[in-house]
Scaffold this motif. Structure first.
Motif, short mmCIF file in Angstrom:
data_model
loop_
_atom_site.label_atom_id
_atom_site.label_comp_id
_atom_site.label_asym_id
_atom_site.label_seq_id
_atom_site.Cartn_x
_atom_site.Cartn_y
_atom_site.Cartn_z
N LEU A 116 45.73 17.34 83.89
CA LEU A 116 44.56 17.64 83.06
C LEU A 116 43.32 17.82 83.95
O LEU A 116 42.54 18.77 83.77
N ARG A 117 43.17 16.92 84.91
CA ARG A 117 42.04 17.04 85.84
C ARG A 117 42.11 18.36 86.60
O ARG A 117 41.12 19.05 86.77
N LYS A 118 43.34 18.71 87.05
CA LYS A 118 43.54 19.95 87.82
C LYS A 118 43.21 21.18 86.97
O LYS A 118 42.53 22.10 87.43
N ALA A 119 43.68 21.19 85.72
CA ALA A 119 43.42 22.32 84.82
C ALA A 119 41.92 22.51 84.60
O ALA A 119 41.40 23.64 84.64
N ARG A 120 41.22 21.40 84.39
CA ARG A 120 39.77 21.49 84.16
C ARG A 120 39.03 21.94 85.43
O ARG A 120 38.05 22.66 85.35
N GLU A 121 39.53 21.50 86.58
CA GLU A 121 38.90 21.90 87.84
C GLU A 121 39.03 23.41 88.06
O GLU A 121 38.08 24.08 88.44
N ILE A 122 40.22 23.94 87.77
CA ILE A 122 40.45 25.38 87.93
C ILE A 122 39.49 26.16 87.02
O ILE A 122 38.82 27.10 87.46
N ALA A 123 39.41 25.76 85.75
CA ALA A 123 38.52 26.45 84.80
C ALA A 123 37.07 26.35 85.25
O ALA A 123 36.32 27.33 85.21
N ARG A 128 34.78 29.41 83.63
CA ARG A 128 35.25 29.86 82.32
C ARG A 128 35.77 28.68 81.52
O ARG A 128 35.91 27.57 82.04
N GLU A 129 36.08 28.92 80.25
CA GLU A 129 36.64 27.88 79.39
C GLU A 129 38.10 27.63 79.77
O GLU A 129 38.80 28.54 80.23
N LEU A 130 38.55 26.41 79.56
CA LEU A 130 39.95 26.07 79.83
C LEU A 130 40.85 26.76 78.80
O LEU A 130 40.54 26.80 77.61
N VAL A 131 41.97 27.32 79.28
CA VAL A 131 42.97 27.89 78.36
C VAL A 131 44.29 27.13 78.55
O VAL A 131 44.49 26.47 79.57
N PHE A 132 45.17 27.23 77.58
CA PHE A 132 46.42 26.46 77.59
C PHE A 132 47.21 26.65 78.88
O PHE A 132 47.78 25.71 79.42
N GLU A 133 47.24 27.89 79.38
CA GLU A 133 48.02 28.21 80.59
C GLU A 133 47.57 27.36 81.79
O GLU A 133 48.35 27.12 82.71
N MET A 161 46.46 10.38 75.38
CA MET A 161 47.58 9.99 74.49
C MET A 161 47.87 11.13 73.51
O MET A 161 49.02 11.51 73.29
N LYS A 162 46.81 11.66 72.96
CA LYS A 162 46.92 12.74 71.97
C LYS A 162 47.51 14.00 72.60
O LYS A 162 48.39 14.65 72.04
N LEU A 163 47.01 14.34 73.79
CA LEU A 163 47.49 15.52 74.50
C LEU A 163 49.00 15.42 74.77
O LEU A 163 49.75 16.37 74.54
N LEU A 164 49.44 14.26 75.23
CA LEU A 164 50.86 14.09 75.56
C LEU A 164 51.74 14.07 74.31
O LEU A 164 52.79 14.71 74.28
N PHE A 168 52.23 18.13 73.88
CA PHE A 168 53.43 18.25 74.71
C PHE A 168 54.62 17.45 74.17
O PHE A 168 55.67 17.40 74.82
N LYS A 169 54.44 16.86 72.99
CA LYS A 169 55.55 16.22 72.26
C LYS A 169 56.32 15.17 73.06
O LYS A 169 57.54 15.05 72.94
N VAL A 170 55.59 14.43 73.90
CA VAL A 170 56.24 13.32 74.62
C VAL A 170 56.44 12.19 73.61
O VAL A 170 55.53 11.86 72.84
N ASP A 171 57.62 11.59 73.62
CA ASP A 171 57.93 10.50 72.69
C ASP A 171 56.97 9.34 72.93
O ASP A 171 56.85 8.83 74.05
N ALA A 172 56.30 8.90 71.88
CA ALA A 172 55.29 7.83 71.98
C ALA A 172 55.88 6.52 72.51
O ALA A 172 55.14 5.69 73.06
N THR A 173 57.21 6.33 72.37
CA THR A 173 57.81 5.07 72.87
C THR A 173 57.79 5.00 74.40
O THR A 173 57.98 3.93 74.99
N LEU A 174 57.56 6.15 75.06
CA LEU A 174 57.51 6.17 76.53
C LEU A 174 56.10 5.92 77.06
O LEU A 174 55.88 5.86 78.27
N LEU A 175 55.14 5.83 76.14
CA LEU A 175 53.72 5.73 76.53
C LEU A 175 53.10 4.47 75.96
O LEU A 175 53.51 3.98 74.90
N HIS A 176 52.10 3.95 76.66
CA HIS A 176 51.36 2.80 76.13
C HIS A 176 49.88 2.97 76.46
O HIS A 176 49.52 3.11 77.64
N TYR A 177 49.05 2.96 75.41
CA TYR A 177 47.60 3.12 75.62
C TYR A 177 47.01 1.81 76.13
O TYR A 177 47.09 0.78 75.48
N LEU A 178 46.44 1.86 77.33
CA LEU A 178 45.81 0.67 77.91
C LEU A 178 44.57 1.12 78.70
O LEU A 178 44.69 1.57 79.84
N PRO A 179 43.39 1.03 78.09
CA PRO A 179 42.18 1.52 78.77
C PRO A 179 41.68 0.51 79.81
O PRO A 179 42.35 -0.49 80.09
#
Length: 406
Positions: A116-123, A128-133, A161-164, A168-179
């Motif tokens: 995500l950081r890399k995509a935003r850096e490129i844009a 320009r605005e970030l695009v999905f690609e 969390m939302k992006l994944l 990108f449809k990552v199964d939520a059981t593989l992720l844990h939100y911990l700020p």
């Protein structure tokens, strides 16, 4: 019997230099509260600023890159849980851990999503605005593969969390939100009239921090014109010559280098300026600004996933003229400043207090340790990415190892 956590770090934690260093100490505290014995392994050299982990009763050891000696090391340690400090560490050592300790629970602390950081850096750099690609880079493929190979990935921001899970449809059981986590909220800090000047902070090994300072150099003259007595103090570890070249006494643009104490700097500055142009995760400097009662002016990306019910401890704007106007207004208006300081304390209390997350995290680890086989059976893609034909990093490492022997 006491459980054993092995942390494999790319670097030794430097909590006074990086948000990642502070984050690592927070994770260590959480595991120690669960009565884990902890060993920290790292292939990097320690610096004068590395935290002394032995003080926390943590065993430390160095590891050799691309060497079978690591296999022997991890076999002797026999961890119940292995934590990688970012996905690249998992790429380097994950296959060795899987071979030697197949029953160890594996976790990545993503810190922030690198793709995500890399995509935003490129844009940003292409103006320009970030695009999905932009997301679908090599970093994206590597990071997602790493997430699937592990039993759990710790995600620091709600946006990520939302992006994944949604994009990108990552199964939520593989992720844990911990700020980021805060134990004590201290509201006893110097008041408006006891503070002076603007401040900016950020370790210069991190590209968004350098770009933030370049933005400030561009905006500062307009702020200084309206507030001739004010100065802007720029702090950051690992500042290079190009950073110090921006120092200008006459303009009141002062590059100070590494801060001895963030608390001291933040307690006596009046406003933090953080026009962060790109990045990901949560911003450690903005969390710390709330902790030390320091209102800020930042960008949408700066404040991402850090607001509570639309409250912010300052202003959020992406417009240059508006940024200048808001910086001047916040610096000059005591009532507004006080209101925003209180907002910061409310955000900490409702969004980052350790007790909001501690039990859930502890329960998650216990559940996975007790149900690891079933958890892995559900993670079909993880099994695909574990398949040896996809493990180019493993064979590259083995080739380097062989080359070194010869």
């Amino acid at each position: 019997m006491q459980k054993h956590l092995v942390i494999i770090g790319t670097v030794w934690p430097e909590p006074n230099s990086t948000a990642a260093g502070s984050r690592m100490l927070q994770l260590i505290t959480l595991f120690q509260k669960q009565n884990f014995k902890i060993t920290f392994l790292c292939s990097a050299s320690k610096t004068d600023f590395s935290f002394d982990l032995e003080k926390l009763n943590i065993v430390t050891d160095s590891i050799e890159l691309n060497s079978e000696s690591f296999n022997n090391q991890i076999a002797l340690l026999q961890p119940d849980v292995v934590l990688y400090d970012r996905f690249m560490t998992e790429e380097q050592y994950g296959w060795r851990v899987k071979e030697v300790c197949p029953n160890a629970l594996t976790i990545i602390d993503t810190e922030d999503l690198h793709f995500l950081r890399k995509a935003r850096e490129i844009a940003f750099k292409q103006n320009r605005e970030l695009v999905f690609e932009d997301y679908i880079s090599d970093v994206f493929k590597r990071e997602l593969a790493s997430i699937y190979r592990c039993d759990l990935s710790l995600i620091i921001s709600e946006h990520e969390m939302k992006l994944l899970t949604q994009t990108f449809k990552v199964d939520a059981t593989l992720l844990h939100y911990l700020p980021f986590l805060v134990d004590v909220i201290n509201t006893n800090h110097p008041n408006f009239s006891e503070r002076a000047h603007f401040v900016s902070i950020g370790n210069f090994l991190h590209e968004p921090n350098w770009q933030t300072v370049l933005q400030l150099k561009k905006l500062w003259k307009s702020i200084k014109k309206e507030l001739p007595e004010a100065e802007l103090h720029i702090y950051g570890a690992y500042a290079t010559e190009k950073v110090f070249q921006l120092h200008n006494e006459k303009e009141g643009f002062l590059v100070k280098g590494r801060a001895n104490s963030v608390g001291e700097v933040f307690s006596y500055a009046r406003v933090l300026l953080a026009p962060i142009p790109f990045g990901a995760g949560l911003k450690g400097k903005l969390l710390e600004s709330m902790q030390f009662g320091l209102p800020n002016v930042t960008s949408t990306i700066g404040a991402e996933s850090m607001q509570f019910e639309n409250l912010w401890n300052g202003f959020i704007t992406d417009d240059e003229k508006d940024f200048v106007a808001k910086a001047i207004e916040l610096y000059s208006d005591e009532n507004l400043w006080n209101e925003f300081q209180q907002n910061g304390y409310a955000i900490l209390e409702n969004k980052f207090k350790t007790n909001l997350f501690q039990n859930e995290f502890s329960n998650k680890i216990d559940y996975l340790l007790n149900n690891l086989k079933e958890h892995r059976q559900q993670n079909f893609l993880g099994q695909v990415f574990q398949h040896q034909s996809l493990q180019s990093t493993k064979f590259m490492s083995k080739w380097i190892e062989l080359k070194n022997k010869n």
